[in-house]
Design a protein around this motif. Structure first.
Motif, PDB file in Angstrom:
ATOM      1  N   ILE A  78     -29.913 -10.740   4.867  1.00  7.81           N
ATOM      2  CA  ILE A  78     -31.242 -11.191   5.298  1.00  7.81           C
ATOM      3  C   ILE A  78     -31.520 -10.598   6.672  1.00  7.81           C
ATOM      4  N   TYR A  79     -32.572  -9.797   6.761  1.00  9.48           N
ATOM      5  CA  TYR A  79     -32.964  -9.162   8.014  1.00  9.48           C
ATOM      6  C   TYR A  79     -34.306  -9.706   8.470  1.00  9.48           C
ATOM      7  N   ASP A  80     -34.478  -9.856   9.780  1.00  3.62           N
ATOM      8  CA  ASP A  80     -35.772 -10.203  10.364  1.00  3.62           C
ATOM      9  C   ASP A  80     -36.427  -8.905  10.805  1.00  3.62           C
ATOM     10  N   ILE A  81     -37.540  -8.559  10.176  1.00  4.09           N
ATOM     11  CA  ILE A  81     -38.253  -7.336  10.555  1.00  4.09           C
ATOM     12  C   ILE A  81     -39.657  -7.653  11.077  1.00  4.09           C
ATOM     13  N   THR A  82     -39.826  -8.877  11.579  1.00  9.12           N
ATOM     14  CA  THR A  82     -41.136  -9.304  12.072  1.00  9.12           C
ATOM     15  C   THR A  82     -41.623  -8.425  13.221  1.00  9.12           C
ATOM     16  N   GLU A  83     -40.762  -8.182  14.188  1.00  9.03           N
ATOM     17  CA  GLU A  83     -41.163  -7.431  15.380  1.00  9.03           C
ATOM     18  C   GLU A  83     -41.078  -5.922  15.192  1.00  9.03           C
ATOM     19  N   THR A  84     -40.149  -5.467  14.379  1.00  7.95           N
ATOM     20  CA  THR A  84     -39.952  -4.030  14.197  1.00  7.95           C
ATOM     21  C   THR A  84     -39.847  -3.707  12.715  1.00  7.95           C
ATOM     22  N   PRO A  85     -40.983  -3.564  12.028  1.00  8.01           N
ATOM     23  CA  PRO A  85     -40.933  -3.234  10.601  1.00  8.01           C
ATOM     24  C   PRO A  85     -40.099  -1.986  10.342  1.00  8.01           C
ATOM     25  N   GLU A  86     -39.287  -2.040   9.304  1.00 10.85           N
ATOM     26  CA  GLU A  86     -38.373  -0.945   8.957  1.00 10.85           C
ATOM     27  C   GLU A  86     -39.114   0.388   8.804  1.00 10.85           C
ATOM     28  N   GLU A  87     -40.323   0.352   8.270  1.00 11.19           N
ATOM     29  CA  GLU A  87     -41.067   1.588   8.063  1.00 11.19           C
ATOM     30  C   GLU A  87     -41.398   2.279   9.384  1.00 11.19           C
TER      31      GLU A  87
ATOM     32  N   THR B 102     -41.578 -11.900   8.863  1.00 13.58           N
ATOM     33  CA  THR B 102     -41.279 -11.026   7.737  1.00 13.58           C
ATOM     34  C   THR B 102     -39.780 -10.837   7.631  1.00 13.58           C
ATOM     35  N   LEU B 103     -39.249 -11.103   6.441  1.00 17.33           N
ATOM     36  CA  LEU B 103     -37.821 -10.925   6.176  1.00 17.33           C
ATOM     37  C   LEU B 103     -37.649  -9.776   5.199  1.00 17.33           C
ATOM     38  N   ARG B 104     -36.536  -9.096   5.330  1.00 17.89           N
ATOM     39  CA  ARG B 104     -36.168  -8.043   4.380  1.00 17.89           C
ATOM     40  C   ARG B 104     -34.859  -8.464   3.746  1.00 17.89           C
ATOM     41  N   LEU B 105     -34.800  -8.464   2.404  1.00 14.63           N
ATOM     42  CA  LEU B 105     -33.587  -8.819   1.685  1.00 14.63           C
ATOM     43  C   LEU B 105     -32.977  -7.564   1.085  1.00 14.63           C
ATOM     44  N   VAL B 106     -31.691  -7.366   1.333  1.00 10.97           N
ATOM     45  CA  VAL B 106     -30.973  -6.227   0.763  1.00 10.97           C
ATOM     46  C   VAL B 106     -29.927  -6.783  -0.190  1.00 10.97           C
ATOM     47  N   TRP B 107     -30.092  -6.477  -1.475  1.00 11.65           N
ATOM     48  CA  TRP B 107     -29.184  -6.961  -2.517  1.00 11.65           C
ATOM     49  C   TRP B 107     -28.066  -5.953  -2.705  1.00 11.65           C
ATOM     50  N   ASN B 108     -26.824  -6.428  -2.665  1.00  9.37           N
ATOM     51  CA  ASN B 108     -25.657  -5.570  -2.881  1.00  9.37           C
ATOM     52  C   ASN B 108     -24.874  -6.132  -4.066  1.00  9.37           C
TER      53      ASN B 108
ATOM     54  N   LEU C  80     -33.838  -0.646  13.376  1.00  7.41           N
ATOM     55  CA  LEU C  80     -34.052  -1.593  14.468  1.00  7.41           C
ATOM     56  C   LEU C  80     -34.298  -3.000  13.953  1.00  7.41           C
ATOM     57  N   THR C  81     -33.756  -3.317  12.793  1.00  5.93           N
ATOM     58  CA  THR C  81     -33.905  -4.653  12.238  1.00  5.93           C
ATOM     59  C   THR C  81     -32.758  -5.540  12.704  1.00  5.93           C
ATOM     60  N   ILE C  82     -32.931  -6.849  12.570  1.00  5.71           N
ATOM     61  CA  ILE C  82     -31.930  -7.818  13.024  1.00  5.71           C
ATOM     62  C   ILE C  82     -31.324  -8.504  11.803  1.00  5.71           C
ATOM     63  N   LEU C  83     -30.007  -8.324  11.604  1.00  8.57           N
ATOM     64  CA  LEU C  83     -29.314  -8.999  10.515  1.00  8.57           C
ATOM     65  C   LEU C  83     -29.137 -10.466  10.886  1.00  8.57           C
ATOM     66  N   LEU C  84     -29.721 -11.350  10.074  1.00  7.62           N
ATOM     67  CA  LEU C  84     -29.631 -12.786  10.333  1.00  7.62           C
ATOM     68  C   LEU C  84     -28.434 -13.417   9.640  1.00  7.62           C
TER      69      LEU C  84
END
Length: 88
Positions: free
Chosen positions: A33-42, A80-86, A47-51
């Motif tokens: 779970i990443y927080d990309i509210t301040e720095t969208p990955e695109e 905005t959260l980014r989910l990375v499924w592994n 520069l995302t934050i792993l929560l």
């Protein structure tokens, strides 16, 4: 894109496909779970934050379907959260 309501931990679903067929993963997927509210990955890759990293749950009635319940502390604010499924 999945939508998670503020102050809820409704599940986010992901279905696994292999060569065009729905299949179960060899192990339970993990979800970063990443927080990309301040720095969208695109705009700023890396520069995302792993929560947190959580383990998804297998849906008992559907092949290859997994659910992740985002912990309430991460849905208590608007953002905005980014989910990375592994999975394997």
């Amino acid at each position: 894109m999945a939508e998670i309501l503020k102050n809820s931990n409704s599940p986010v679903y992901h279905q696994v496909f292999w060569r065009g067929n729905v299949v179960d993963a060899d192990n339970l997927p993990t979800v970063e779970i990443y927080d990309i509210t301040e720095t969208p990955e695109e705009e700023n890759p890396g520069l995302t934050i792993l929560l947190d990293t959580i383990t998804a749950e297998k849906d008992e009635t559907n092949v290859g379907l997994y659910a992740a319940h985002i912990p309430l502390p991460y849905t208590s604010n608007t953002g905005t959260l980014r989910l990375v499924w592994n999975y394997e």
